[in-house]
Design an enzyme around this catalytic site. Sequence first.
Site, PDB file in Angstrom:
ATOM      1  N   ARG A  15      12.201 -37.950 -18.220  1.00 43.95           N
ATOM      2  CA  ARG A  15      12.737 -38.483 -19.472  1.00 43.95           C
ATOM      3  C   ARG A  15      13.619 -39.711 -19.191  1.00 43.95           C
ATOM      4  O   ARG A  15      14.004 -39.963 -18.053  1.00 43.95           O
ATOM      5  CB  ARG A  15      13.544 -37.401 -20.196  1.00 43.95           C
ATOM      6  CG  ARG A  15      12.701 -36.279 -20.762  1.00 43.95           C
ATOM      7  CD  ARG A  15      13.552 -35.136 -21.307  1.00 43.95           C
ATOM      8  NE  ARG A  15      14.209 -34.382 -20.233  1.00 43.95           N
ATOM      9  CZ  ARG A  15      15.025 -33.350 -20.432  1.00 43.95           C
ATOM     10  NH1 ARG A  15      15.306 -32.975 -21.669  1.00 43.95           N
ATOM     11  NH2 ARG A  15      15.559 -32.707 -19.411  1.00 43.95           N
ATOM     12  N   LYS A  75      19.945 -36.165 -18.340  1.00 42.71           N
ATOM     13  CA  LYS A  75      20.503 -35.024 -17.615  1.00 42.71           C
ATOM     14  C   LYS A  75      21.869 -35.354 -17.039  1.00 42.71           C
ATOM     15  O   LYS A  75      22.270 -36.506 -16.927  1.00 42.71           O
ATOM     16  CB  LYS A  75      19.557 -34.580 -16.507  1.00 42.71           C
ATOM     17  CG  LYS A  75      18.303 -33.889 -17.020  1.00 42.71           C
ATOM     18  CD  LYS A  75      18.618 -32.700 -17.909  1.00 42.71           C
ATOM     19  CE  LYS A  75      19.246 -31.541 -17.157  1.00 42.71           C
ATOM     20  NZ  LYS A  75      19.624 -30.422 -18.069  1.00 42.71           N
ATOM     21  N   TYR A  94      23.488 -35.047 -21.563  1.00 42.05           N
ATOM     22  CA  TYR A  94      23.694 -33.603 -21.434  1.00 42.05           C
ATOM     23  C   TYR A  94      24.566 -33.356 -20.204  1.00 42.05           C
ATOM     24  O   TYR A  94      24.357 -33.958 -19.149  1.00 42.05           O
ATOM     25  CB  TYR A  94      22.365 -32.869 -21.249  1.00 42.05           C
ATOM     26  CG  TYR A  94      21.512 -32.797 -22.499  1.00 42.05           C
ATOM     27  CD1 TYR A  94      21.938 -32.066 -23.605  1.00 42.05           C
ATOM     28  CD2 TYR A  94      20.280 -33.437 -22.566  1.00 42.05           C
ATOM     29  CE1 TYR A  94      21.159 -31.988 -24.755  1.00 42.05           C
ATOM     30  CE2 TYR A  94      19.495 -33.358 -23.707  1.00 42.05           C
ATOM     31  CZ  TYR A  94      19.946 -32.632 -24.801  1.00 42.05           C
ATOM     32  OH  TYR A  94      19.184 -32.559 -25.931  1.00 42.05           O
ATOM     33  N   HIS A  96      26.385 -29.723 -19.684  1.00 38.28           N
ATOM     34  CA  HIS A  96      26.330 -28.285 -19.350  1.00 38.28           C
ATOM     35  C   HIS A  96      27.350 -27.941 -18.271  1.00 38.28           C
ATOM     36  O   HIS A  96      27.013 -27.480 -17.171  1.00 38.28           O
ATOM     37  CB  HIS A  96      24.917 -27.896 -18.906  1.00 38.28           C
ATOM     38  CG  HIS A  96      23.852 -28.126 -19.941  1.00 38.28           C
ATOM     39  ND1 HIS A  96      23.773 -27.386 -21.101  1.00 38.28           N
ATOM     40  CD2 HIS A  96      22.837 -29.031 -20.005  1.00 38.28           C
ATOM     41  CE1 HIS A  96      22.748 -27.807 -21.834  1.00 38.28           C
ATOM     42  NE2 HIS A  96      22.167 -28.812 -21.192  1.00 38.28           N
ATOM     43  N   GLU A 118      25.149 -31.631 -25.853  1.00 35.78           N
ATOM     44  CA  GLU A 118      24.963 -30.234 -26.261  1.00 35.78           C
ATOM     45  C   GLU A 118      26.123 -29.646 -27.044  1.00 35.78           C
ATOM     46  O   GLU A 118      26.000 -28.544 -27.589  1.00 35.78           O
ATOM     47  CB  GLU A 118      24.648 -29.342 -25.046  1.00 35.78           C
ATOM     48  CG  GLU A 118      25.823 -29.052 -24.126  1.00 35.78           C
ATOM     49  CD  GLU A 118      26.015 -30.097 -23.044  1.00 35.78           C
ATOM     50  OE1 GLU A 118      26.828 -29.848 -22.149  1.00 35.78           O
ATOM     51  OE2 GLU A 118      25.341 -31.159 -23.096  1.00 35.78           O
ATOM     52  N   ASP A 270      20.356 -23.630 -18.093  1.00 39.79           N
ATOM     53  CA  ASP A 270      21.252 -24.792 -18.119  1.00 39.79           C
ATOM     54  C   ASP A 270      22.707 -24.378 -18.289  1.00 39.79           C
ATOM     55  O   ASP A 270      23.613 -25.069 -17.832  1.00 39.79           O
ATOM     56  CB  ASP A 270      20.868 -25.752 -19.252  1.00 39.79           C
ATOM     57  CG  ASP A 270      19.802 -26.749 -18.828  1.00 39.79           C
ATOM     58  OD1 ASP A 270      19.875 -27.229 -17.689  1.00 39.79           O
ATOM     59  OD2 ASP A 270      18.904 -27.027 -19.627  1.00 39.79           O
TER      60      ASP A 270
END
Length: 372
Positions: A15, A75, A94, A96, A118, A270
């Site tokens: 991505r 990510k 993101y 996490h 998120e 995740d």
Amino acid sequence: MRIGVPKEIKNHEYRVGLVPSSVQELVHHGHQVMVQQGAGLGAGLADADYVAAGAVIVDGADQIFADAEMIVKVKEPLAEERAKLRPGQILFTYLHLAPDAAQTHDLIKSGAICIAYETVTAANGSLPLLTPMSEVAGRLAPQVGAHSLEKAQGGRGVLLGGVPGVPAAEVVILGGGVSGTHAATIAVGMGAKVTVVDRSADALKRLATQFGTAISTVFSTRSAIEELVRRADLLIGTVLVPGAAAPKLVTHDMVRTMKPGSVIVDVAIDQGGCVETSRATTHAAPTYVVDGVVHYCVANMPGAVARTSTFALNSVTLPFTLALANHGWKEALARDVHLRNGLNVSEGHVTCEPVAEAHGLPYVTAETAIGV
């Protein structure tokens, strides 16, 4: 604002943070966009597409991190990327953080402003920047689970939908939220016998209305989970507590009761995973076996369908990226409480309470961080 898009370096992550149409929109608003050479190739987006949209192509990530005021990724930054962050730089991606102490401490040390997709919220309480990837991961879960059930992959040798005269596989889905609902959609379409477990009566009513008798719904108790785990051919974990580590609903003792060759797909990995025996894997080595049970715990599942995932993600992130670029991070966060909820680390302080609790760190409110 100078915005940088580095190439993702997580294992088999294809991505990319911005698509050309998003770049064009940012440039139209007077911003400069730098894209690392080849960053979009995994999603079928050529450097020429970015140039046509107004981006500047640069050779390596070092220049992106050195020159950009805001980094837009997909990510979480790996250690080598975190070392390139600098005080006052905006990181929008993101993160996490709850299950990842090393990343949390590195981001604190960097002095950067770290906004996590998120934990950005919507007025209805949903997580709009997580939703499209939850949809993708949910739809992928029965697909990868069915593959893992094949004997050559270490599974039981069971066809998810069965055939006339032979029962379909039993699929148990923990969590009836976005991922769980989409997992149920695909599992039902594949002909499996599907049970969804949730502790929300409203979620169970919604599922019953949506699927009718095509699935079974069960209120979540330890006893119910123990029984369903024992029966499952494929167990899909989709439990989410926003910003926090996922609860361990399935213990190692429960895993030991599962049939040899059965499969666990832990979509919640995740956030640390909802199965005690889960540990993060990669697309290069997606599965491992514990007590005869195949575990699929890839931490970036949507990266497998990078083109679909990238466009789905950009459709929801672009308005927030524009707000940050147009107004600066403090003003953008002051204007929008929902974007403000995405602030996880700011200039050396943890500003997301579940992350602070997970790591025993001091917590500063986002309002304090931006001075409102």
